[in-house]
Design a protein around this motif. Structure first.
Motif, short mmCIF file in Angstrom:
data_model
loop_
_atom_site.label_atom_id
_atom_site.label_comp_id
_atom_site.label_asym_id
_atom_site.label_seq_id
_atom_site.Cartn_x
_atom_site.Cartn_y
_atom_site.Cartn_z
N VAL A 1 0.85 -1.20 0.00
CA VAL A 1 0.00 0.00 0.00
C VAL A 1 0.88 1.25 0.00
CG1 VAL A 1 -1.84 1.25 1.16
CG2 VAL A 1 -1.77 -1.26 1.29
N PHE A 2 0.71 2.08 -1.00
CA PHE A 2 1.47 3.32 -1.14
C PHE A 2 0.74 4.40 -0.36
CE2 PHE A 2 3.08 7.15 -3.07
CZ PHE A 2 4.39 6.85 -3.43
N LEU A 3 1.34 4.86 0.74
CA LEU A 3 0.72 5.87 1.60
C LEU A 3 1.37 7.23 1.36
CD1 LEU A 3 0.30 4.07 5.05
CD2 LEU A 3 -1.51 4.75 3.46
N GLU A 4 0.53 8.20 1.12
CA GLU A 4 0.98 9.55 0.81
C GLU A 4 0.28 10.52 1.76
OE1 GLU A 4 0.48 12.59 -3.04
OE2 GLU A 4 -0.05 10.48 -3.23
N THR A 5 1.03 11.44 2.35
CA THR A 5 0.41 12.46 3.19
C THR A 5 1.14 13.78 3.02
OG1 THR A 5 -0.55 12.90 5.36
CG2 THR A 5 1.68 11.97 5.33
N LYS A 6 0.61 14.82 3.68
CA LYS A 6 1.09 16.18 3.44
C LYS A 6 1.33 16.91 4.76
CE LYS A 6 -2.21 16.16 -0.37
NZ LYS A 6 -3.06 15.10 0.21
N ILE A 7 2.38 17.72 4.78
CA ILE A 7 2.69 18.60 5.90
C ILE A 7 1.89 19.89 5.74
CG2 ILE A 7 4.50 19.93 7.05
CD1 ILE A 7 5.00 17.00 7.46
N TRP A 8 1.18 20.31 6.80
CA TRP A 8 0.41 21.55 6.70
C TRP A 8 1.31 22.76 6.97
CZ3 TRP A 8 -3.15 23.16 3.99
CH2 TRP A 8 -3.85 24.34 4.26
N ILE A 9 0.90 23.92 6.46
CA ILE A 9 1.71 25.15 6.53
C ILE A 9 2.06 25.55 7.96
CG2 ILE A 9 0.96 26.06 4.30
CD1 ILE A 9 -1.04 27.84 5.81
N SER A 10 1.21 25.19 8.92
CA SER A 10 1.47 25.54 10.32
C SER A 10 2.70 24.81 10.86
CB SER A 10 0.26 25.19 11.18
OG SER A 10 -0.91 25.80 10.66
N ASP A 11 3.11 23.75 10.18
CA ASP A 11 4.29 22.98 10.59
C ASP A 11 5.48 23.21 9.66
OD1 ASP A 11 3.14 21.88 12.85
OD2 ASP A 11 2.42 20.08 11.83
N TYR A 12 5.49 24.34 8.94
CA TYR A 12 6.64 24.66 8.08
C TYR A 12 7.78 25.22 8.93
CZ TYR A 12 4.09 23.91 3.69
OH TYR A 12 3.40 23.37 2.63
N GLY A 13 8.98 25.10 8.40
CA GLY A 13 10.21 25.37 9.13
C GLY A 13 10.94 24.05 9.27
N TYR A 14 12.25 24.07 9.43
CA TYR A 14 13.03 22.83 9.40
C TYR A 14 12.65 21.87 10.53
CZ TYR A 14 16.94 19.62 9.04
OH TYR A 14 17.69 18.47 8.92
N GLU A 15 12.82 22.31 11.77
CA GLU A 15 12.52 21.43 12.90
C GLU A 15 11.02 21.11 12.97
OE1 GLU A 15 14.63 19.85 14.68
OE2 GLU A 15 16.44 20.89 13.99
N GLU A 16 10.20 22.10 12.66
CA GLU A 16 8.75 21.91 12.71
C GLU A 16 8.30 20.83 11.72
OE1 GLU A 16 9.49 26.35 13.59
OE2 GLU A 16 10.40 24.75 12.38
N THR A 17 8.90 20.81 10.55
CA THR A 17 8.51 19.83 9.54
C THR A 17 9.02 18.44 9.91
OG1 THR A 17 8.33 21.50 7.81
CG2 THR A 17 8.69 19.24 7.09
N LEU A 18 10.21 18.36 10.48
CA LEU A 18 10.69 17.06 10.97
C LEU A 18 9.69 16.50 12.00
CD1 LEU A 18 14.53 17.67 11.47
CD2 LEU A 18 13.40 16.44 9.59
N HIS A 19 9.20 17.38 12.86
CA HIS A 19 8.21 16.95 13.85
C HIS A 19 6.87 16.65 13.19
CE1 HIS A 19 6.40 16.30 17.70
NE2 HIS A 19 5.55 17.31 17.55
N GLY A 20 6.54 17.39 12.14
CA GLY A 20 5.32 17.10 11.38
C GLY A 20 5.33 15.68 10.83
N PHE A 21 6.50 15.23 10.38
CA PHE A 21 6.61 13.84 9.94
C PHE A 21 6.30 12.89 11.09
CE2 PHE A 21 9.22 10.05 10.33
CZ PHE A 21 8.76 9.30 9.26
N GLU A 22 6.86 13.15 12.27
CA GLU A 22 6.64 12.27 13.42
C GLU A 22 5.15 12.20 13.76
OE1 GLU A 22 8.88 10.38 14.64
OE2 GLU A 22 10.69 11.28 13.80
N LYS A 23 4.46 13.34 13.67
CA LYS A 23 3.03 13.36 13.96
C LYS A 23 2.27 12.51 12.94
CE LYS A 23 2.63 18.02 14.43
NZ LYS A 23 2.00 19.32 14.81
N SER A 24 2.58 12.70 11.65
CA SER A 24 1.87 11.95 10.62
C SER A 24 2.17 10.45 10.68
CB SER A 24 2.21 12.49 9.23
OG SER A 24 1.60 13.75 9.01
N ALA A 25 3.44 10.11 10.84
CA ALA A 25 3.82 8.69 10.91
C ALA A 25 3.17 8.03 12.12
CB ALA A 25 5.34 8.55 10.97
#
Length: 293
Positions: free
Chosen positions: A69-93
């Motif tokens: 199963v190919f799972l695709e998701t997106k980081i929202w703009i509120s989580d933009y920024g380097y560290e914020e986006t790394l954490h956005g991945f952790e939230k989504s995963a």
């Protein structure tokens, strides 16, 4: 049969997937289960949809191996920024219940804070290098956004997910992407509800040109539009919560559109988008907190 497309880093994805935009969490499990039962192997969600957890639960409970199963998701703009986006991945995963996400993309360009957009993309590059994601990309990026990103990125986005349907095909954005090896992925590929809210058009499903082509092939207007999108080399991710529609939407690989039919559908483009203007995306207007996993 599941038709696949190969991304610019040799990862393959099923060309047709299920989208779950505006699908309430309690309906998402059933929709994803119905899709997997119908043969889908590609699910598209997003942090901002609020239903990643239910997508993950449906995949886990389906009996289909996670690797299929190919799972695709997106980081929202509120989580933009380097560290914020790394954490956005952790939230989504965490919500999806997976160690690795197949495709992680930035949900929008943030023109008023493009430096944050670039930092977010740099985080995606790190996640890719670390094996946390298999491919990275963007969504709703226009040509100028792509140009600014490509000027500094070390990894070319694999995908740009944009609004694409017969009334708004964004051929210029797709063509620019193709020149750089970026796959166009169509959201609202059958001209979903966001389009006719403000556009003054009736539904694409009732367009006489599309209806005539559908009748000629013994197919539905939705099936014709999905076939049209696939013929233009796009990935398409139609959204539905009805099992019969979900099954109908993937049953598009047993007919071909003629060159005249393709051209007739191409001629329906109005140049009017149904979704928000990419330049209007700001944290003030669209920012929202994405909950922790």
């Amino acid at each position: 049969m599941v038709m696949t497309l190969t991304l610019n880093n040799d990862v393959t994805l099923p060309a047709l997937g299920l989208g779950v935009f505006q699908t309430p969490p309690d309906e998402t499990r059933d929709a994803v289960r119905a899709a997997l039962d119908a043969g889908y192997r590609h699910i598209d969600t997003a942090a901002a949809y609020g239903n990643e957890r239910e997508v993950g639960e449906a995949v886990a409970a389906s009996g289909v191996d996670r690797s299929e199963v190919f799972l695709e998701t997106k980081i929202w703009i509120s989580d933009y920024g380097y560290e914020e986006t790394l954490h956005g991945f952790e939230k989504s995963a965490g919500k999806l219940g997976v160690e690795q996400i197949d495709l992680l993309i930035l949900h929008q360009a943030l023109p008023s804070a493009f430096d944050k957009t670039l930092e977010a993309y740099r985080a995606l590059e790190t996640l890719l290098a670390d094996g946390k994601v298999r491919a990275i990309g963007v969504s709703n990026f226009m040509v100028d956004h792509l140009e600014r990103l490509l000027a500094v990125a070390s990894v070319v986005p694999a995908v740009n997910q944009i609004e694409q349907h017969p009334y708004f095909s964004q051929a210029d954005v797709q063509a620019f992407g193709e020149q750089h090896g970026i796959l166009a992925q169509a959201w609202s590929p059958i001209g979903g509800i966001t389009f006719y809210r403000d556009s003054g058009h009736t539904s694409t499903l009732e367009d006489p040109v599309i209806v005539k082509v559908a009748e000629a092939h013994g197919k539905s207007p939705a099936q014709v539009m999905l076939r049209w999108g696939l013929r233009h080399g796009r990935s398409v991710i139609p959204k539905s919560t009805k099992p019969e529609r979900i099954a109908e939407n993937i049953d598009v690989f047993d007919f071909e559109l003629t060159a005249d039919e393709l051209a007739a559908i191409d001629g329906l483009d109005t140049g009017k988008r149904g979704g928000p203007e990419p330049e209007a995306i700001t944290l003030e207007a669209f920012g929202r907190e994405i909950p922790e996993a």
